[in-house]
Enzyme design. Structure first.
Site, mmCIF file in Angstrom:
data_model
loop_
_atom_site.group_PDB
_atom_site.id
_atom_site.type_symbol
_atom_site.label_atom_id
_atom_site.label_comp_id
_atom_site.label_asym_id
_atom_site.label_seq_id
_atom_site.Cartn_x
_atom_site.Cartn_y
_atom_site.Cartn_z
ATOM 1 N N SER A 142 -0.640 2.348 -6.122
ATOM 2 C CA SER A 142 0.482 1.563 -6.631
ATOM 3 C C SER A 142 0.336 1.438 -8.140
ATOM 4 O O SER A 142 -0.785 1.484 -8.671
ATOM 5 C CB SER A 142 0.489 0.161 -6.001
ATOM 6 N N TYR A 154 -3.257 -8.568 -4.101
ATOM 7 C CA TYR A 154 -2.701 -7.271 -3.713
ATOM 8 C C TYR A 154 -3.012 -6.230 -4.790
ATOM 9 O O TYR A 154 -3.456 -5.115 -4.492
ATOM 10 C CB TYR A 154 -1.194 -7.365 -3.496
#
Length: 234
Positions: A142, A154
């Site tokens: 990501s 995250y």
């Protein structure tokens, strides 16, 4: 590994980027095994997608070692080989975007296990087969694994994937295996739990990037692809 009728295993592929990647690969004549935790969602995906002769669905939790090992074993038994594995399964807690400072620690373990342990488990199970075929391991990272944000757990899990991709590359390259890290920016998937940002990619370009990595010729190790929507400054 030039893609001509190859076998690809994709974890967490009943929706979003994984599902779009599976469909693209099937449309291009490849064999695809997909895993998912939800039997109903998996059955729906299989029914909608078609290609029953080239599509295998497996109930498996990416963070569970016996399930991951069994998924790889079953894929090889069903299709005869494994040419690529895509660690796509990802998770975010229900209290997102709360932070390490104010979030609910009871919700964190599944995310950390899926996002960090999951790719490692897939690599462990798949690498011997990928060495046999001269294949490729793809990790879905990501932009959050390239850019920090305040107290974002995250993001920390995706930074772990960034590091894992490079240390796996260092191991795999001497064994004839390619390793690619694909870093999507903000993408319109169920990840956002209904709160999709105004600027996002559709999953299709990310799936195309994954297929591009999988389609590299023998001897080429494409290591990192980062894909953002135009207008995403971070």
């Amino acid at each position: 590994m030039t893609m001509t009728g190859k076998t690809v295993l994709i974890t967490g592929a009943t929706s979003g980027i994984g599902a779009h990647t599976a469909r693209l690969l099937l449309d291009r004549g490849h064999r695809v095994a997909v895993t998912g935790r939800d039997e109903t969602k998996l059955k729906s995906f299989l029914d909608e997608t078609g290609h029953p002769d080239r599509l295998l669905g497996i109930i498996a939790d990416a963070a569970d070692w016996p399930a991951t090992q069994a998924a790889v074993t079953r894929t090889v038994a069903h299709f005869g080989a494994l040419h690529a594995a895509v660690a796509n399964a990802g998770f975010i807690p229900a209290d997102h975007p709360r932070t390490i400072a104010d979030g609910d620690p009871e919700l964190w373990a599944p995310m950390v296990l899926t996002n960090v342990l999951g790719p490692a488990l897939l690599a462990n199970a798949a690498l011997p087969h990928l060495e046999t075929t001269g294949g490729r391991l793809v990790l879905i990272g990501s932009v959050a694994g390239l850019k920090n944000s305040p107290a974002n757990l995250y993001s920390a899990t995706k930074w772990a994937v960034t590091g894992m991709a490079e240390n796996l590359r260092m191991y795999a390259t001497s064994r004839g295996i390619g390793v690619t890290l694909v870093n999507p920016g903000m993408t319109d998937t169920a990840f956002w739990q209904g709160g999709v940002p105004p600027i996002t990619l559709s999953p299709e370009p990310v799936a195309e990037a994954i297929c591009f990595a999988l389609g590299q010729p023998a001897g080429v190790d494409l290591n990192t692809l980062t894909i953002r929507p135009i207008g995403q400054p971070v």
